[in-house]
Design a protein around this motif. Structure first.
Motif, PDB file in Angstrom:
ATOM      1  N   VAL A 168      12.330   3.555   1.684  1.00 21.06           N
ATOM      2  CA  VAL A 168      11.017   2.943   1.872  1.00 21.06           C
ATOM      3  C   VAL A 168      11.088   1.487   1.434  1.00 21.06           C
ATOM      4  CG1 VAL A 168       8.576   3.008   1.235  1.00 21.06           C
ATOM      5  CG2 VAL A 168       9.863   5.146   1.499  1.00 21.06           C
ATOM      6  N   LEU A 169      10.676   0.590   2.318  1.00 23.28           N
ATOM      7  CA  LEU A 169      10.690  -0.844   2.033  1.00 23.28           C
ATOM      8  C   LEU A 169       9.264  -1.335   1.812  1.00 23.28           C
ATOM      9  CD1 LEU A 169      13.252  -2.045   4.747  1.00 23.28           C
ATOM     10  CD2 LEU A 169      13.690  -1.164   2.438  1.00 23.28           C
ATOM     11  N   SER A 170       9.051  -2.035   0.705  1.00 21.69           N
ATOM     12  CA  SER A 170       7.734  -2.588   0.415  1.00 21.69           C
ATOM     13  C   SER A 170       7.523  -3.845   1.254  1.00 21.69           C
ATOM     14  CB  SER A 170       7.609  -2.927  -1.075  1.00 21.69           C
ATOM     15  OG  SER A 170       7.650  -1.750  -1.850  1.00 21.69           O
ATOM     16  N   SER A 171       6.607  -3.760   2.189  1.00 22.49           N
ATOM     17  CA  SER A 171       6.321  -4.868   3.093  1.00 22.49           C
ATOM     18  C   SER A 171       4.976  -4.615   3.756  1.00 22.49           C
ATOM     19  CB  SER A 171       7.413  -4.983   4.172  1.00 22.49           C
ATOM     20  OG  SER A 171       7.030  -5.872   5.198  1.00 22.49           O
ATOM     21  N   LYS A 172       4.266  -5.700   4.071  1.00 23.01           N
ATOM     22  CA  LYS A 172       2.997  -5.566   4.782  1.00 23.01           C
ATOM     23  C   LYS A 172       3.202  -5.255   6.266  1.00 23.01           C
ATOM     24  CE  LYS A 172       0.431  -8.656   1.703  1.00 23.01           C
ATOM     25  NZ  LYS A 172      -0.349  -9.924   1.617  1.00 23.01           N
ATOM     26  N   GLU A 173       4.427  -5.358   6.725  1.00 21.68           N
ATOM     27  CA  GLU A 173       4.732  -5.144   8.131  1.00 21.68           C
ATOM     28  C   GLU A 173       4.480  -3.690   8.531  1.00 21.68           C
ATOM     29  OE1 GLU A 173       8.533  -5.990  11.115  1.00 21.68           O
ATOM     30  OE2 GLU A 173       8.570  -6.665   9.025  1.00 21.68           O
ATOM     31  N   LEU A 174       3.896  -3.511   9.718  1.00 25.72           N
ATOM     32  CA  LEU A 174       3.675  -2.160  10.255  1.00 25.72           C
ATOM     33  C   LEU A 174       4.915  -1.764  11.044  1.00 25.72           C
ATOM     34  CD1 LEU A 174       0.016  -2.551  11.596  1.00 25.72           C
ATOM     35  CD2 LEU A 174       0.778  -1.910   9.298  1.00 25.72           C
ATOM     36  N   ALA A 217      14.361   3.661   7.829  1.00 28.95           N
ATOM     37  CA  ALA A 217      13.524   2.888   6.910  1.00 28.95           C
ATOM     38  C   ALA A 217      12.088   2.946   7.409  1.00 28.95           C
ATOM     39  CB  ALA A 217      13.989   1.441   6.834  1.00 28.95           C
ATOM     40  N   ILE A 218      11.159   3.081   6.487  1.00 29.94           N
ATOM     41  CA  ILE A 218       9.742   3.009   6.814  1.00 29.94           C
ATOM     42  C   ILE A 218       9.102   2.020   5.855  1.00 29.94           C
ATOM     43  CG2 ILE A 218       9.125   4.974   5.344  1.00 29.94           C
ATOM     44  CD1 ILE A 218       7.014   5.693   7.535  1.00 29.94           C
ATOM     45  N   GLY A 242       3.604  -0.989   4.501  1.00 27.82           N
ATOM     46  CA  GLY A 242       2.456  -1.486   5.243  1.00 27.82           C
ATOM     47  C   GLY A 242       1.972  -0.492   6.276  1.00 27.82           C
ATOM     48  N   LEU A 243       2.886   0.183   6.917  1.00 27.53           N
ATOM     49  CA  LEU A 243       2.542   1.166   7.941  1.00 27.53           C
ATOM     50  C   LEU A 243       1.810   2.349   7.314  1.00 27.53           C
ATOM     51  CD1 LEU A 243       2.929   1.868  10.981  1.00 27.53           C
ATOM     52  CD2 LEU A 243       4.998   3.090  10.303  1.00 27.53           C
ATOM     53  N   VAL A 244       2.348   2.839   6.210  1.00 32.19           N
ATOM     54  CA  VAL A 244       1.767   4.017   5.553  1.00 32.19           C
ATOM     55  C   VAL A 244       0.424   3.679   4.919  1.00 32.19           C
ATOM     56  CG1 VAL A 244       2.096   5.736   3.737  1.00 32.19           C
ATOM     57  CG2 VAL A 244       4.049   4.994   5.130  1.00 32.19           C
ATOM     58  N   ASP A 245       0.374   2.558   4.213  1.00 28.66           N
ATOM     59  CA  ASP A 245      -0.814   2.223   3.418  1.00 28.66           C
ATOM     60  C   ASP A 245      -1.943   1.620   4.245  1.00 28.66           C
ATOM     61  OD1 ASP A 245       0.638   3.099   1.245  1.00 28.66           O
ATOM     62  OD2 ASP A 245       1.246   1.094   0.606  1.00 28.66           O
TER      63      ASP A 245
END
Length: 273
Positions: free
Chosen positions: A105-111, A122-123, A126-129
């Motif tokens: 899991v990568l912390s990023s605002k990207e969807l 990798a997910i 941003g997509l999840v949240d």
């Protein structure tokens, strides 16, 4: 002389590409019936090795930025869902369950989410949240990305680029086409070969992903709600004939259709109505 070469060009291109080209069946059709033969000009091993190297670079960069697997609960959740999906990949190809799967899991605002060749997943948070994804919707995302890897879509796209490059370079040499002419030919080749097949890849991944989710006990109808959420974030997208993805309306129709087809699998896996 130039006319003679021009007349000989189709045969020369065909002979050049036939040397390395092979048509393969990367997966079985499954219930959704994805069984198209694929033209390959590079080996699966080469693509998998390159993917593994690239994946490690991505993880290393994320680690430097303190963006790798920061939330233990999210990592556990995503990996639990992924493991259920991976357990069903043998339906489409027998070797897949034994791949060296990795899920991070990568912390990023990207969807965004992706799965490289050989099962490197990798997910992005941003997509999840941001979309507030349910477990079923995460399964729809990951099933779709896993399907790209099962079908070896990256290898196929690389192969088509190789084939297109051969065609353009040989044509340029024989016909005396300059740099601007080769660029134009490259754009024509891209629209002709890459865009339609890229839409095809997306449709195949949607269908296989839906089946993987259903077999793993996730509601396949969540694919519809997932892409509704995605569409709400992509207003102003180009029309389908200029896009590498199916239009929202086309995708919704297909997702609905195939979700209904695999509902018996979902019920067999213990899913709720």
């Amino acid at each position: 002389m130039r006319a003679l070469l021009r007349n000989a060009l189709p045969a020369l291109l065909a002979a050049t590409m036939a040397v390395a080209c092979q048509t393969v069946q990367t997966t079985g059709g499954g219930t959704v019936g994805v069984d198209r033969g694929q033209m390959m000009m590079v080996s699966a091993q080469e693509v998998e090795q390159a993917s593994a190297q690239q994946y490690q670079q991505v993880l290393a960069e994320a680690r430097k930025q303190n963006a790798l697997n920061r939330d233990a609960a999210t990592v556990q959740r995503v990996r639990r869902i992924a493991n259920r999906l991976i357990g069903q990949t043998g339906v489409f190809r027998k070797d897949a369950p034994a791949w060296q799967w990795e899920v991070n899991v990568l912390s990023s605002k990207e969807l965004n989410a992706w799965c490289m060749a050989g099962g490197k997943i990798a997910i992005y948070t941003g997509l999840v949240d941001q979309l507030k994804l349910t477990d079923d919707e995460i399964a729809a995302v990951m099933g779709h990305e896993i399907a790209h890897a099962l079908r070896e879509h990256a290898r196929e796209r690389i192969s088509k680029s190789v084939a297109t490059g051969i065609g353009v370079s040989v044509a340029g040499a024989l016909l005396g086409v300059g740099e601007s002419g080769q660029s134009l030919m490259g754009q024509v080749a891209k629209v002709t070969f890459e865009l339609p097949n890229s839409r095809l890849h997306e449709t195949e991944a949607d269908r296989i992903g839906i089946e993987l989710a259903a077999r793993a006990g996730f509601d396949p109808r969540a694919a519809v709600t997932l892409w509704d959420k995605m569409a709400s974030r992509s207003a102003g997208a180009p029309p389908e004939w200029l896009s590498t993805h199916p239009s929202h309306a086309s995708r919704q129709r297909d997702l609905n259709d195939y979700a209904q087809r695999v509902m018996p699998l979902y019920r067999q896996a213990g899913g709720r109505q």
